[in-house]
Scaffold this active site. Sequence first.
Site, PDB file in Angstrom:
ATOM      1  CD  GLU A   7       8.755 -31.691   1.341  1.00 19.03           C
ATOM      2  OE1 GLU A   7       9.716 -32.180   0.732  1.00 19.03           O
ATOM      3  OE2 GLU A   7       8.797 -31.402   2.538  1.00 19.03           O
ATOM      4  CD  GLU A  20      10.477 -21.265   5.440  1.00 16.10           C
ATOM      5  OE1 GLU A  20      10.341 -20.102   4.986  1.00 16.10           O
ATOM      6  OE2 GLU A  20      11.545 -21.894   5.391  1.00 16.10           O
ATOM      7  CG  ASP A  41       6.506 -29.701   3.812  1.00 18.23           C
ATOM      8  OD1 ASP A  41       6.329 -30.784   3.257  1.00 18.23           O
ATOM      9  OD2 ASP A  41       7.608 -29.135   3.880  1.00 18.23           O
ATOM     10  CG  ASP A  65      18.297 -30.141  15.083  1.00 18.00           C
ATOM     11  OD1 ASP A  65      17.124 -30.554  15.109  1.00 18.00           O
ATOM     12  OD2 ASP A  65      18.996 -30.141  14.053  1.00 18.00           O
ATOM     13  CD1 TRP A  66      15.397 -28.863  13.258  1.00 14.72           C
ATOM     14  CD2 TRP A  66      13.528 -27.658  13.050  1.00 14.72           C
ATOM     15  NE1 TRP A  66      14.484 -29.622  12.556  1.00 14.72           N
ATOM     16  CE2 TRP A  66      13.337 -28.905  12.399  1.00 14.72           C
ATOM     17  CE3 TRP A  66      12.496 -26.725  13.027  1.00 14.72           C
ATOM     18  CZ2 TRP A  66      12.127 -29.247  11.775  1.00 14.72           C
ATOM     19  CZ3 TRP A  66      11.288 -27.068  12.402  1.00 14.72           C
ATOM     20  CH2 TRP A  66      11.128 -28.318  11.779  1.00 14.72           C
ATOM     21  N   GLY A  83      13.212 -22.673  18.680  1.00 17.34           N
ATOM     22  CA  GLY A  83      14.509 -22.550  18.029  1.00 17.34           C
ATOM     23  C   GLY A  83      15.555 -23.531  18.505  1.00 17.34           C
ATOM     24  CG  HIS A 122       6.920 -25.259   9.501  1.00 16.23           C
ATOM     25  ND1 HIS A 122       7.773 -24.209   9.762  1.00 16.23           N
ATOM     26  CD2 HIS A 122       7.344 -25.795   8.338  1.00 16.23           C
ATOM     27  CE1 HIS A 122       8.668 -24.119   8.784  1.00 16.23           C
ATOM     28  NE2 HIS A 122       8.429 -25.079   7.914  1.00 16.23           N
ATOM     29  CB  THR A 123       2.138 -24.282   5.952  1.00 16.44           C
ATOM     30  OG1 THR A 123       2.253 -22.847   5.945  1.00 16.44           O
ATOM     31  CG2 THR A 123       1.023 -24.691   6.899  1.00 16.44           C
ATOM     32  CG  ASN A 124       8.297 -24.394   3.178  1.00 19.96           C
ATOM     33  OD1 ASN A 124       8.086 -23.534   2.324  1.00 19.96           O
ATOM     34  ND2 ASN A 124       9.520 -24.667   3.608  1.00 19.96           N
ATOM     35  NE  ARG A 148      13.730 -16.999   4.897  1.00 25.22           N
ATOM     36  CZ  ARG A 148      12.794 -17.951   4.915  1.00 25.22           C
ATOM     37  NH1 ARG A 148      11.681 -17.779   5.599  1.00 25.22           N
ATOM     38  NH2 ARG A 148      12.970 -19.089   4.258  1.00 25.22           N
ATOM     39  CD  GLU A 165       7.958 -30.059   8.425  1.00 31.03           C
ATOM     40  OE1 GLU A 165       8.647 -30.951   7.927  1.00 31.03           O
ATOM     41  OE2 GLU A 165       8.424 -28.974   8.830  1.00 31.03           O
TER      42      GLU A 165
END
Length: 291
Positions: free
Chosen positions: A105, A134, A107, A198-199, A203, A122-124, A276, A109
Site C-alpha cells: 500500500e 509514516e 498512502d 478516534d484518532w 490524536g 499523512h503518508t505511509n 518509538r 491521507e
Amino acid sequence: MAQSEYYSNSKASAIALTIACLIAAASAGSFYDEMDITFGGERAKILNGGQDLSLSLDQYSGSGFQSKNEYLFGRFDMQLKLVPGNSAGTVTTFYLSSQGAGHDEIDFEFLGNSTGNPYTIHTNVYSQGKGDKEQQFHLWFDPTAAYHTYTIVWNAQRIIFLIDNIPVRVFNNHEAAGVPFPKSQPMRVYASLWNADDWATQGGRVKTDWTKAPFTASYRKFNANANKVGPNSKSTSSESENQAWSTQGLDASGRNRIRWVQNKHMIYNYCNDYSRFPNGLPVECTRSRFL
C-alpha cells in the site's frame, strides 16, 4: 484498507513478464470509465459527464471508489479539493493498495481539523503487510479553496510523493539491506472519505461535529500513466508513450524542493522518532537522505 488479493513473488514475476510491453496511459479519463463506486451509495456522485467525482460523509456512512484496473508501477495523478470548514474527525484518501494479509500500500491521507487549523497530510508505505513508515506534513496553501494535484510515482527503485509536482517524500528501495519494498503485487487506485475521529484530529481529542454534515471532498482529472495488469487489459499507448516515471528520481531542483518541504512543512518523521524505536531506527532511516 487493503483491497485486492495477495500475489506470491513467483506469480508476480510471471505477471511482470507478461505485461513488460503493456503500458496503459489513461488520459484524464472519465470516472465512469476508470472507477467503480465501492461504498456509500449516493454519497458518491460522478458529475459533469464523468469529469468530476464527489464523496460525502454523514453520521451513517462515508463513501469511496476504486479503479477498474490494477497496475504494477506507474505515475498516478489526482486533483483533489478537500472538505472545507470544520473537517475535524474526517479522513480523505487517495492511495494504491493490493489485498490480503501481506498486502502492499502507498498512502496519501488527509486528516481534517477544526476551522482555522491546518490539514495534516499523512503518508505511509506498506510492503508485505507491514507499514509503520509514516511522514506527516502541513501544507503551504489552503487545500479546500481550490483543486491541487497529488501524485504517486511508483517504480522499482523508489516511490515519490508529489504535491503540485513538488516532491514531498521519497521512499527508496533498500531490499538489499533487508527492507521490504512493494514491487511484486499489482495494486488498484482507491479513494475514500470516512470518519476517524478516534484518532485523526489532534490524536482524537477533537471529534467530528455532525451538525456540519454532510462533509464533501471533490476529485477530478485522474490520470494513470502506468503498467496495467489483467487478462482484459489493452494498451492504449504507443511505443513513444512517455514512461519517464519508470526511472524517475530527484534532480537538483527536486532535491532543493524536497529539502524546503521537509525543513519547513514536515511535522512528523518516523525516522526521527527514537522513543518509538528504542532498539534502533529502521534500517532505511540510516541509508536514505530523503525518505
